[in-house]
Scaffold this active site. Structure first.
Site, PDB file in Angstrom:
ATOM      1  N   THR A  19      39.890  39.480  49.441  1.00  0.00           N
ATOM      2  CA  THR A  19      39.186  38.434  49.246  1.00  0.00           C
ATOM      3  C   THR A  19      38.323  39.786  48.083  1.00  0.00           C
ATOM      4  O   THR A  19      37.702  40.567  48.993  1.00  0.00           O
ATOM      5  CB  THR A  19      37.921  37.455  48.739  1.00  0.00           C
ATOM      6  OG1 THR A  19      37.449  37.954  49.650  1.00  0.00           O
ATOM      7  CG2 THR A  19      38.774  36.187  49.514  1.00  0.00           C
ATOM      8  N   ALA A  21      39.880  42.261  46.747  1.00  0.00           N
ATOM      9  CA  ALA A  21      40.084  43.669  47.042  1.00  0.00           C
ATOM     10  C   ALA A  21      40.467  44.759  46.099  1.00  0.00           C
ATOM     11  O   ALA A  21      41.441  45.705  46.510  1.00  0.00           O
ATOM     12  CB  ALA A  21      42.037  42.826  47.956  1.00  0.00           C
ATOM     13  N   SER A  23      38.290  46.605  44.874  1.00  0.00           N
ATOM     14  CA  SER A  23      37.637  48.101  44.614  1.00  0.00           C
ATOM     15  C   SER A  23      36.635  47.853  45.434  1.00  0.00           C
ATOM     16  O   SER A  23      37.185  47.207  46.978  1.00  0.00           O
ATOM     17  CB  SER A  23      36.181  47.206  43.807  1.00  0.00           C
ATOM     18  OG  SER A  23      35.855  46.594  43.983  1.00  0.00           O
ATOM     19  N   VAL A  71      36.405  32.942  44.122  1.00  0.00           N
ATOM     20  CA  VAL A  71      35.692  32.301  45.184  1.00  0.00           C
ATOM     21  C   VAL A  71      35.167  31.532  44.870  1.00  0.00           C
ATOM     22  O   VAL A  71      34.612  30.296  45.598  1.00  0.00           O
ATOM     23  CB  VAL A  71      35.323  33.615  46.178  1.00  0.00           C
ATOM     24  CG1 VAL A  71      36.099  34.559  46.526  1.00  0.00           C
ATOM     25  CG2 VAL A  71      34.321  34.251  45.517  1.00  0.00           C
ATOM     26  N   TYR A 162      20.860  38.133  47.766  1.00  0.00           N
ATOM     27  CA  TYR A 162      21.417  38.600  48.497  1.00  0.00           C
ATOM     28  C   TYR A 162      21.098  38.745  50.002  1.00  0.00           C
ATOM     29  O   TYR A 162      22.517  38.061  50.758  1.00  0.00           O
ATOM     30  CB  TYR A 162      21.576  39.988  48.318  1.00  0.00           C
ATOM     31  CG  TYR A 162      22.338  41.244  48.454  1.00  0.00           C
ATOM     32  CD1 TYR A 162      23.951  40.696  48.180  1.00  0.00           C
ATOM     33  CD2 TYR A 162      21.725  41.566  49.650  1.00  0.00           C
ATOM     34  CE1 TYR A 162      25.343  41.405  49.068  1.00  0.00           C
ATOM     35  CE2 TYR A 162      23.787  42.437  50.476  1.00  0.00           C
ATOM     36  CZ  TYR A 162      24.293  42.366  49.526  1.00  0.00           C
ATOM     37  OH  TYR A 162      25.484  43.357  50.643  1.00  0.00           O
ATOM     38  N   THR A 197      30.862  53.562  47.856  1.00  0.00           N
ATOM     39  CA  THR A 197      31.187  52.916  47.179  1.00  0.00           C
ATOM     40  C   THR A 197      30.797  53.128  46.167  1.00  0.00           C
ATOM     41  O   THR A 197      29.738  53.468  45.987  1.00  0.00           O
ATOM     42  CB  THR A 197      31.748  51.639  47.866  1.00  0.00           C
ATOM     43  OG1 THR A 197      30.465  50.546  46.543  1.00  0.00           O
ATOM     44  CG2 THR A 197      31.716  50.856  48.854  1.00  0.00           C
TER      45      THR A 197
HETATM   46  P1  NAI Z   1      32.114  45.701  45.208  1.00  0.00           P
HETATM   47  O1  NAI Z   1      31.283  45.548  44.533  1.00  0.00           O
HETATM   48  O2  NAI Z   1      33.106  47.795  45.072  1.00  0.00           O
HETATM   49  O3  NAI Z   1      33.195  45.103  45.697  1.00  0.00           O
HETATM   50  C1  NAI Z   1      32.855  43.236  45.822  1.00  0.00           C
HETATM   51  C2  NAI Z   1      34.543  43.156  45.566  1.00  0.00           C
HETATM   52  O4  NAI Z   1      33.990  41.077  45.032  1.00  0.00           O
HETATM   53  C3  NAI Z   1      34.944  43.195  44.082  1.00  0.00           C
HETATM   54  O5  NAI Z   1      36.636  44.047  43.710  1.00  0.00           O
HETATM   55  C4  NAI Z   1      34.637  41.768  42.830  1.00  0.00           C
HETATM   56  O6  NAI Z   1      35.521  42.199  41.410  1.00  0.00           O
HETATM   57  C5  NAI Z   1      34.605  40.982  44.340  1.00  0.00           C
HETATM   58  N1  NAI Z   1      34.366  39.759  43.204  1.00  0.00           N
HETATM   59  C6  NAI Z   1      32.822  39.120  43.143  1.00  0.00           C
HETATM   60  N2  NAI Z   1      33.180  38.592  42.685  1.00  0.00           N
HETATM   61  C7  NAI Z   1      33.944  37.670  42.956  1.00  0.00           C
HETATM   62  C8  NAI Z   1      34.634  36.402  43.012  1.00  0.00           C
HETATM   63  N3  NAI Z   1      33.400  35.427  42.187  1.00  0.00           N
HETATM   64  N4  NAI Z   1      35.438  36.056  42.756  1.00  0.00           N
HETATM   65  C9  NAI Z   1      36.756  36.723  42.849  1.00  0.00           C
HETATM   66  N5  NAI Z   1      36.034  37.959  43.453  1.00  0.00           N
HETATM   67  C10 NAI Z   1      34.754  38.733  43.367  1.00  0.00           C
HETATM   68  O7  NAI Z   1      31.669  45.833  46.516  1.00  0.00           O
HETATM   69  P2  NAI Z   1      31.126  46.971  48.008  1.00  0.00           P
HETATM   70  O8  NAI Z   1      30.579  47.442  48.559  1.00  0.00           O
HETATM   71  O9  NAI Z   1      32.847  47.253  47.567  1.00  0.00           O
HETATM   72  O10 NAI Z   1      31.307  45.498  48.988  1.00  0.00           O
HETATM   73  C11 NAI Z   1      32.337  44.308  49.628  1.00  0.00           C
HETATM   74  C12 NAI Z   1      31.416  43.540  49.873  1.00  0.00           C
HETATM   75  O11 NAI Z   1      30.677  43.540  51.168  1.00  0.00           O
HETATM   76  C13 NAI Z   1      30.671  42.490  49.836  1.00  0.00           C
HETATM   77  O12 NAI Z   1      30.409  41.213  50.642  1.00  0.00           O
HETATM   78  C14 NAI Z   1      28.922  42.977  49.939  1.00  0.00           C
HETATM   79  O13 NAI Z   1      28.093  42.439  49.908  1.00  0.00           O
HETATM   80  C15 NAI Z   1      29.501  43.669  51.780  1.00  0.00           C
HETATM   81  N6  NAI Z   1      28.654  45.061  51.739  1.00  0.00           N
HETATM   82  C16 NAI Z   1      28.142  46.316  51.338  1.00  0.00           C
HETATM   83  C17 NAI Z   1      27.714  47.383  51.626  1.00  0.00           C
HETATM   84  C18 NAI Z   1      27.793  48.193  50.801  1.00  0.00           C
HETATM   85  O14 NAI Z   1      26.711  48.637  51.167  1.00  0.00           O
HETATM   86  N7  NAI Z   1      28.495  48.883  49.989  1.00  0.00           N
HETATM   87  C19 NAI Z   1      27.069  47.052  52.689  1.00  0.00           C
HETATM   88  C20 NAI Z   1      27.044  45.789  53.333  1.00  0.00           C
HETATM   89  C21 NAI Z   1      27.839  44.394  53.058  1.00  0.00           C
END
Ligand code: NAI
Length: 258
Positions: A19, A21, A23, A71, A162, A197
């Site tokens: 999910t 996926a 970015s 989601v 968050y 990212t």
């Molecule tokens: P990102 O913003 O690049 O990716 C998040 C993705 O979730 C995007 O593709 C977005 O379109 C999708 N998304 C958001 N709402 C949605 C919905 N309602 N339905 C379907 N897709 C949805 O962020 P990143 O950094 O790649 O984060 C990915 C995961 O890792 C998140 O759960 C984040 O909380 C977690 N995370 C990230 C950290 C970081 O420093 N980047 C650190 C710890 C956890």
């Protein structure tokens, strides 16, 4: 004969749903799983981005298909899994979609709370339960991996909903691991520290980001590829004995000195 250690990390014959996926970590993770041999269902709201990623995977010799998914909506999750299962029965789910709203506690609104908690917590719950239903109905063993955060265990200013949602994800992981073990479905969480990212690159490379980096004992932010080992371990036969666990990947940030 037992397979070799490297073979046990391979995912040939597996079908993974990722999910969010399109970015960041989700995109990186989709490429990783495809490279390890899995067929990958790319699920998110941005179908155009997903179709481009599917093309990239297929032209490198892998298997992937794009599926629309929000989601936060049960109807979208159900519809998405109906489409995915008619393509292939999932054996791995990476609950990666997540959002954050950065504001002080007193400025956070009901809408901010709903957006963050619906995506990060309700979304993980809806996707994991829907996936588990299809696995149980088809007697398929599976691995569900929830992307939590070190903020599920500690606090920082400005992201209360968050952090609360990620604490919930840790408990979703443990309760589901308990109830699904009898069906050979494993449920684990990864708790990344800061991962660079597109979403946070500017901030992490700013002066404030530099101050933050100096508080991490290893003095480094993760790159998405730092999650490769933990993801492959939990997804593959190499991690067959693991369920209900929380794998911290943070350069010792959680154990920093008080
Ligand atoms: P990102 O913003 O690049 O990716 C998040 C993705 O979730 C995007 O593709 C977005 O379109 C999708 N998304 C958001 N709402 C949605 C919905 N309602 N339905 C379907 N897709 C949805 O962020 P990143 O950094 O790649 O984060 C990915 C995961 O890792 C998140 O759960 C984040 O909380 C977690 N995370 C990230 C950290 C970081 O420093 N980047 C650190 C710890 C956890």
């Amino acid at each position: 004969m037992n397979s070799s250690p490297t073979e046990r990390f391979r995912l040939d014959g597996q079908v993974a749903v990722v999910t969010g996926a399109s970015s960041g970590i989700g995109r990186h993770c989709s490429l990783l799983l495809a490279n390890a041999g899995a067929k990958v269902a790319l699920a998110s709201r941005n179908i155009k981005e997903l179709e481009l990623l599917a093309k990239e995977i297929v032209s490198a010799g892998g298997h992937a298909k794009a599926f629309h998914l929000d989601v936060t909506q049960q109807s979208s999750v159900t519809q998405c899994f109906t489409q995915i299962t008619s393509w292939a029965q999932p054996t791995i789910v990476i609950n990666n979609a997540g959002v954050s709203v950065t504001k002080s506690l007193l400025e956070q609104t009901e809408a901010d709370w709903d957006r963050v908690v619906d995506t990060n917590l309700k979304g993980v719950w809806l996707v994991a339960t829907e996936a588990a239903r299809t696995m149980v109905a088809t007697k398929t063993a599976g691995s569900i991996i929830n992307m939590a955060s070190i903020l599920g265990e500690r606090q920082i200013n400005g992201v209360a909903p968050y952090a609360i949602s990620k604490a919930g994800v840790i408990q979703v992981t443990k309760t589901m691991a308990l109830e699904l073990a009898r069906y050979q479905i494993r449920v684990n969480a990864i708790l990344p520290g800061y991962v660079i990212t597109d979403l946070n690159r500017e901030f992490l490379q700013s002066e404030l980001g530099e101050k933050l980096r100096m508080r991490i004992p290893s003095r480094r932010f993760n790159e998405p590829h730092d999650l490769d080992g933990p993801i492959l371990l939990l997804a593959s036969a190499a991690g067959q004995g693991m369920s209900g666990s929380t794998l911290v990947v943070d350069g010792a940030h959680l154990v920093s000195s008080l």
